[in-house]
Design a protein around this motif. Structure first.
Motif, PDB file in Angstrom:
ATOM      1  N   ARG A   1       0.854  -1.194   0.000  1.00 44.16           N
ATOM      2  CA  ARG A   1       0.000   0.000   0.000  1.00 44.16           C
ATOM      3  C   ARG A   1       0.887   1.240   0.000  1.00 44.16           C
ATOM      4  O   ARG A   1       1.764   1.394   0.840  1.00 44.16           O
ATOM      5  CB  ARG A   1      -0.927   0.010   1.213  1.00 44.16           C
ATOM      6  CG  ARG A   1      -1.809   1.265   1.283  1.00 44.16           C
ATOM      7  CD  ARG A   1      -2.890   1.121   2.321  1.00 44.16           C
ATOM      8  NE  ARG A   1      -3.771   0.009   1.976  1.00 44.16           N
ATOM      9  CZ  ARG A   1      -4.050  -0.988   2.806  1.00 44.16           C
ATOM     10  NH1 ARG A   1      -3.509  -1.019   4.005  1.00 44.16           N
ATOM     11  NH2 ARG A   1      -4.854  -1.960   2.427  1.00 44.16           N
ATOM     12  N   LEU A   2       0.631   2.123  -0.950  1.00 46.45           N
ATOM     13  CA  LEU A   2       1.412   3.343  -1.112  1.00 46.45           C
ATOM     14  C   LEU A   2       0.521   4.569  -0.991  1.00 46.45           C
ATOM     15  O   LEU A   2      -0.698   4.489  -1.172  1.00 46.45           O
ATOM     16  CB  LEU A   2       2.090   3.355  -2.489  1.00 46.45           C
ATOM     17  CG  LEU A   2       3.056   2.207  -2.805  1.00 46.45           C
ATOM     18  CD1 LEU A   2       3.481   2.270  -4.263  1.00 46.45           C
ATOM     19  CD2 LEU A   2       4.260   2.257  -1.889  1.00 46.45           C
ATOM     20  N   ALA A   3       1.151   5.687  -0.700  1.00 43.26           N
ATOM     21  CA  ALA A   3       0.458   6.978  -0.716  1.00 43.26           C
ATOM     22  C   ALA A   3       0.975   7.751  -1.922  1.00 43.26           C
ATOM     23  O   ALA A   3       2.116   8.234  -1.912  1.00 43.26           O
ATOM     24  CB  ALA A   3       0.725   7.749   0.568  1.00 43.26           C
ATOM     25  N   PRO A   4       0.206   7.873  -3.005  1.00 46.42           N
ATOM     26  CA  PRO A   4       0.700   8.521  -4.223  1.00 46.42           C
ATOM     27  C   PRO A   4       0.928  10.013  -4.035  1.00 46.42           C
ATOM     28  O   PRO A   4       0.343  10.652  -3.157  1.00 46.42           O
ATOM     29  CB  PRO A   4      -0.416   8.251  -5.237  1.00 46.42           C
ATOM     30  CG  PRO A   4      -1.635   8.051  -4.401  1.00 46.42           C
ATOM     31  CD  PRO A   4      -1.166   7.402  -3.136  1.00 46.42           C
ATOM     32  N   GLY A   5       1.770  10.569  -4.890  1.00 47.70           N
ATOM     33  CA  GLY A   5       2.144  11.965  -4.794  1.00 47.70           C
ATOM     34  C   GLY A   5       0.999  12.958  -4.707  1.00 47.70           C
ATOM     35  O   GLY A   5       1.070  13.915  -3.928  1.00 47.70           O
ATOM     36  N   PRO A   6      -0.092  12.794  -5.496  1.00 43.86           N
ATOM     37  CA  PRO A   6      -1.166  13.780  -5.447  1.00 43.86           C
ATOM     38  C   PRO A   6      -1.791  13.975  -4.063  1.00 43.86           C
ATOM     39  O   PRO A   6      -2.394  15.012  -3.809  1.00 43.86           O
ATOM     40  CB  PRO A   6      -2.202  13.210  -6.437  1.00 43.86           C
ATOM     41  CG  PRO A   6      -1.379  12.462  -7.422  1.00 43.86           C
ATOM     42  CD  PRO A   6      -0.268  11.842  -6.611  1.00 43.86           C
ATOM     43  N   ARG A   7      -1.646  12.991  -3.175  1.00 52.27           N
ATOM     44  CA  ARG A   7      -2.191  13.179  -1.827  1.00 52.27           C
ATOM     45  C   ARG A   7      -1.487  14.298  -1.076  1.00 52.27           C
ATOM     46  O   ARG A   7      -2.027  14.829  -0.104  1.00 52.27           O
ATOM     47  CB  ARG A   7      -2.054  11.890  -1.012  1.00 52.27           C
ATOM     48  CG  ARG A   7      -2.927  10.741  -1.476  1.00 52.27           C
ATOM     49  CD  ARG A   7      -2.961   9.639  -0.429  1.00 52.27           C
ATOM     50  NE  ARG A   7      -3.647  10.060   0.772  1.00 52.27           N
ATOM     51  CZ  ARG A   7      -3.387   9.597   1.986  1.00 52.27           C
ATOM     52  NH1 ARG A   7      -2.433   8.717   2.162  1.00 52.27           N
ATOM     53  NH2 ARG A   7      -4.069  10.016   3.034  1.00 52.27           N
ATOM     54  N   PHE A   8      -0.283  14.681  -1.503  1.00 56.13           N
ATOM     55  CA  PHE A   8       0.518  15.646  -0.767  1.00 56.13           C
ATOM     56  C   PHE A   8       0.473  17.039  -1.385  1.00 56.13           C
ATOM     57  O   PHE A   8       1.269  17.898  -1.021  1.00 56.13           O
ATOM     58  CB  PHE A   8       1.974  15.144  -0.686  1.00 56.13           C
ATOM     59  CG  PHE A   8       2.092  13.819   0.017  1.00 56.13           C
ATOM     60  CD1 PHE A   8       2.301  13.754   1.378  1.00 56.13           C
ATOM     61  CD2 PHE A   8       1.939  12.631  -0.690  1.00 56.13           C
ATOM     62  CE1 PHE A   8       2.378  12.537   2.030  1.00 56.13           C
ATOM     63  CE2 PHE A   8       2.022  11.412  -0.055  1.00 56.13           C
ATOM     64  CZ  PHE A   8       2.238  11.363   1.319  1.00 56.13           C
ATOM     65  N   GLY A   9      -0.458  17.228  -2.316  1.00 51.51           N
ATOM     66  CA  GLY A   9      -0.586  18.523  -2.948  1.00 51.51           C
ATOM     67  C   GLY A   9      -2.023  18.834  -3.277  1.00 51.51           C
ATOM     68  O   GLY A   9      -2.957  18.196  -2.783  1.00 51.51           O
ATOM     69  N   LEU A  10      -2.202  19.830  -4.113  1.00 52.68           N
ATOM     70  CA  LEU A  10      -3.535  20.287  -4.503  1.00 52.68           C
ATOM     71  C   LEU A  10      -3.787  19.968  -5.972  1.00 52.68           C
ATOM     72  O   LEU A  10      -2.859  19.898  -6.771  1.00 52.68           O
ATOM     73  CB  LEU A  10      -3.658  21.797  -4.292  1.00 52.68           C
ATOM     74  CG  LEU A  10      -3.443  22.306  -2.860  1.00 52.68           C
ATOM     75  CD1 LEU A  10      -3.428  23.828  -2.854  1.00 52.68           C
ATOM     76  CD2 LEU A  10      -4.522  21.786  -1.933  1.00 52.68           C
ATOM     77  N   ASP A  11      -5.043  19.737  -6.305  1.00 49.93           N
ATOM     78  CA  ASP A  11      -5.497  19.668  -7.705  1.00 49.93           C
ATOM     79  C   ASP A  11      -4.883  18.535  -8.502  1.00 49.93           C
ATOM     80  O   ASP A  11      -4.703  18.627  -9.713  1.00 49.93           O
ATOM     81  CB  ASP A  11      -5.209  20.995  -8.424  1.00 49.93           C
ATOM     82  CG  ASP A  11      -5.848  22.176  -7.711  1.00 49.93           C
ATOM     83  OD1 ASP A  11      -6.952  21.994  -7.187  1.00 49.93           O
ATOM     84  OD2 ASP A  11      -5.240  23.256  -7.669  1.00 49.93           O
TER      85      ASP A  11
END
Length: 485
Positions: free
Chosen positions: A428-438
């Motif tokens: 299970r990973l947390a993809p990059g978009p979770r750490f930013g906006l839009d």
């Protein structure tokens, strides 16, 4: 009330949905349904949102209504859409799912999953002794009601001493104990940020901070961090403060989450001065301050440069000790602490006395615990770096000198797709978009090194296998049980 996304809005989110990998081998309706599932998977399309009517979406996408009808039907069959005549269709999850502590929607039978979505350590062995000692201390508090809105004196003194040891004289009256660092941030926002207020944050940044700001309907501006160097471009950051004059700025100067950057002392001083000139309050998240690696010497706390009560520091026990111990704190001026206590009455009254006593005993053992944590994290970080260099050499990774995470630049904008594929092989990973906006940051992935080294090496091997499969896939493969909300 269920919110609604309009046809034009969903069309913008979908982007080039017809150009997804494997598009030529799947019909239009299947590609459209897969693209909607992809939006759910990287959090850009929330759950419980009413989708546009079929005709409206067809017009926005310039496709036939028959295609949209078939796509909605496929989404209903896969459990990602519910429809009711006269009420419309809204996003949902297949049956048998729950919300995990990481914020991911997960199945209930995922015990064998290697979870790299949560950047937190298991409890230290000293926790058992601390809990027993706290139970012995508890009778001293049983004669009262047990409500201590600013925290028990023993813990406030211990936290204040921690700041003093870092070169920042602090009195217990400047400390308020909270139910975790996230709770501390929420209270600070309640007190200092009116609904719709403007806030400057780093990009990338901590996802739950973005969630807290969204709850306040904040107008968010971002300062982008670089992968190399110190991360912060001083002139751009200071210029953003001067030009936008936000009501508040949220920064993570110690081993920034997720990049691991450490803000130098000179920039801290200049940021505080610029914030004062702009009328901006600084909220400084110190969650990782106890976890420097490689003998790195920490700069003075950001609040050490504050002469006008512009800096509010928040921290807690979750990262260096254990996330299950819900103890955090706020360091501010004594009047601000009293105002925070008054605001807290409408939230949770006070933190549990027993947990606070456990925290007192853990802080007494802080030097030994912190040393063991740093040694453990160094070994695990180096194992993760070595595995990435061997199995994914095209990825670009900066070596963090503290904290618990790597911020990897991938070899393409594949973060969300890779996260979905990795779920298929038990990672299970947390993809990059979770750490930013839009929905940005698709070229990046956060990789915590909080698990034992063998698990990290195993996880990288599985990720590498599915990474190369992405290039050969005949069509997108969507895993239903792992949708990021």
């Amino acid at each position: 009330m269920t919110s609604q996304v309009r046809g034009g809005q969903l069309a913008r989110l979908l982007g080039q949905w017809h150009a997804l990998p494997g598009r030529r081998r799947s019909p239009d309706y299947a590609a459209l349904a897969g693209a909607v599932r992809g939006l759910l998977a990287d959090g850009r399309l929330p759950l419980g949102v009413r989708l546009p009517a079929e005709r409206e979406l067809a017009e926005a996408l310039k496709i036939s209504r028959t295609t949209v009808t078939a796509a909605y039907r496929e989404l209903r069959e896969s459990g990602h859409l519910a429809s009711r005549r006269g009420a419309g269709s809204w996003t949902m999850l297949p049956g048998g799912h729950r919300v995990a502590s990481s914020g991911l929607w997960t199945p209930t039978d995922d015990l064998d999953m290697i979870d790299l979505s949560c950047a937190a350590l298991a409890a230290p062995p000293e926790l058992i002794h601390a809990a027993r000692s706290a139970a012995e201390d508890l009778p001293r508090y049983l004669h009262g009601a047990g409500y201590h809105p600013t925290g028990i004196v023993e813990l406030r003194e211990a936290v204040a001493q921690g700041y003093a040891d870092r070169g920042l004289p602090t009195s217990p009256e400047q400390i308020m104990v909270t139910s975790g660092t996230q709770h501390a941030l929420d209270l600070v926002l309640r007190l200092g940020l009116p609904p719709g207020g403007s806030v400057l944050v780093e990009s990338p940044t901590y996802p739950n901070a973005l969630a807290a700001l969204a709850a306040r309907r904040a107008r968010i501006a971002t300062h982008g961090l670089a992968l190399d160097g110190t991360g912060w471009d001083a002139e751009l950051l200071l210029g953003s403060l001067r030009q936008t004059r936000p009501r508040m700025a949220y920064l993570i100067p110690e081993f920034q989450n997720p990049t691991g950057h450490l803000m130098p002392a000179e920039l801290r001083e200049r940021v505080v001065a610029a914030a004062h000139a702009a009328g901006t309050d600084l909220v400084v998240d110190e969650s990782f301050v106890d976890l420097p690696l490689d003998g790195v010497e920490l700069p003075p706390p950001t609040a050490a440069f504050d002469r006008h009560s512009r800096v509010v520091s928040i921290g807690g026990m979750s990262k260096p000790y254990w996330g299950g111990l819900r103890i955090g704190w706020v360091r501010a001026s004594a009047p601000q602490v009293q105002r925070l206590a008054a605001a807290r009455v409408g939230v949770d009254m006070a933190s549990p006395v027993l947990d606070q006593l456990v925290a007192v005993h853990l802080l007494q053992a802080a030097p030994a615990i912190a040393a063991a944590r740093r040694s453990q994290l160094t070994v695990q970080r180096d194992a993760l770096l070595a595995a990435l260099a061997e199995r994914l050499p095209d990825w670009r990774v900066r070596i963090p000198r503290g904290g618990v995470t790597l911020w990897a630049e991938l070899d393409g904008p594949i973060s969300s797709a890779l996260s979905r594929a990795a779920e298929e092989v038990g990672v299970r990973l947390a993809p990059g978009p979770r750490f930013g906006l839009d929905g940005t940051l698709e070229r990046f992935l956060r990789l915590p090194f909080t698990l034992p080294a063998p698990e990290l090496v195993d996880a990288v091997g599985r990720i590498a296998a599915v990474r190369y499969d992405l290039d050969r896939a005949s069509r997108p493969r969507w895993r239903e049980p792992a949708v990021i909300a």
